[in-house]
Design a protein around this motif. Sequence first.
Motif, PDB file in Angstrom:
ATOM      1  N   LYS A  34       3.851   1.140  10.732  1.00  0.00           N
ATOM      2  CA  LYS A  34       4.908   0.860   9.748  1.00  0.00           C
ATOM      3  C   LYS A  34       4.738  -0.463   8.999  1.00  0.00           C
ATOM      4  N   SER A  77      -2.160  -0.141  11.185  1.00  0.00           N
ATOM      5  CA  SER A  77      -2.403   1.278  10.912  1.00  0.00           C
ATOM      6  C   SER A  77      -3.121   1.958  12.066  1.00  0.00           C
ATOM      7  N   CYS A  83      -4.753   5.607   3.198  1.00  0.00           N
ATOM      8  CA  CYS A  83      -3.516   4.886   3.500  1.00  0.00           C
ATOM      9  C   CYS A  83      -3.121   4.066   2.275  1.00  0.00           C
ATOM     10  N   LYS A  84      -1.807   4.037   1.996  1.00  0.00           N
ATOM     11  CA  LYS A  84      -1.284   3.247   0.883  1.00  0.00           C
ATOM     12  C   LYS A  84      -0.251   2.257   1.415  1.00  0.00           C
ATOM     13  N   TYR A  85      -0.277   1.045   0.833  1.00  0.00           N
ATOM     14  CA  TYR A  85       0.567  -0.034   1.323  1.00  0.00           C
ATOM     15  C   TYR A  85       1.173  -0.840   0.181  1.00  0.00           C
ATOM     16  N   ASP A 137       3.260   2.591   2.926  1.00  0.00           N
ATOM     17  CA  ASP A 137       3.928   3.563   2.067  1.00  0.00           C
ATOM     18  C   ASP A 137       3.548   4.972   2.520  1.00  0.00           C
ATOM     19  N   ARG A 138       2.264   5.134   2.906  1.00  0.00           N
ATOM     20  CA  ARG A 138       1.778   6.411   3.423  1.00  0.00           C
ATOM     21  C   ARG A 138       0.520   6.171   4.250  1.00  0.00           C
ATOM     22  N   SER A 170      -2.364   8.395   6.416  1.00  0.00           N
ATOM     23  CA  SER A 170      -2.897   9.688   6.846  1.00  0.00           C
ATOM     24  C   SER A 170      -4.199   9.417   7.596  1.00  0.00           C
TER      25      SER A 170
END
Length: 152
Positions: free
Chosen positions: A31, A73, A124-126, A117-118, A120
């Motif tokens: 998170k 992550s 990954c997006k931050y 933000d996402r 997988s």
Amino acid sequence: MQVDIQGIMARLPHRYPMLLVDRVLKMVPGKSIIAIKNVTVNEPFFNGHFPGRPVMPGVLIIEAMAQAAAIFSFAEEDGSCKHDISRKAYYLVGVDGARFRKPVIPGDQLQLEVTADRISKVICKYSARATVDGAVVAEAAIMCAIRDLDEQ
């Protein structure tokens, strides 16, 4: 949860001079993270950026935020690392909306704040920002890719 330098080195493959996270103050696996980079005049990039007026390169601030992102992550709920880092590569593949608001100089303590933000298994997006003494010095949306080294 806090993580010291030994725990950081167990979670990231980076080493001097490219390890840009010194300590994790707070981490919520999968998170968010708040981490620290202590900026010293002994950093090798200060020799040329800039002689007589040292400023931390913006690209290295972005890299520090990406390294902080990798730490949380890959973390399980108990804080252990979910991947064998010797078998995975974590690449910075995108930076959007990067803004640099104030120079970072020797003696500053860079606080890295990154929120997922996402996440997988492959991309990954931050949302990331860096502060010094509570003032925002940089912010960006970053994207990273996770690759299996056996598949490259």
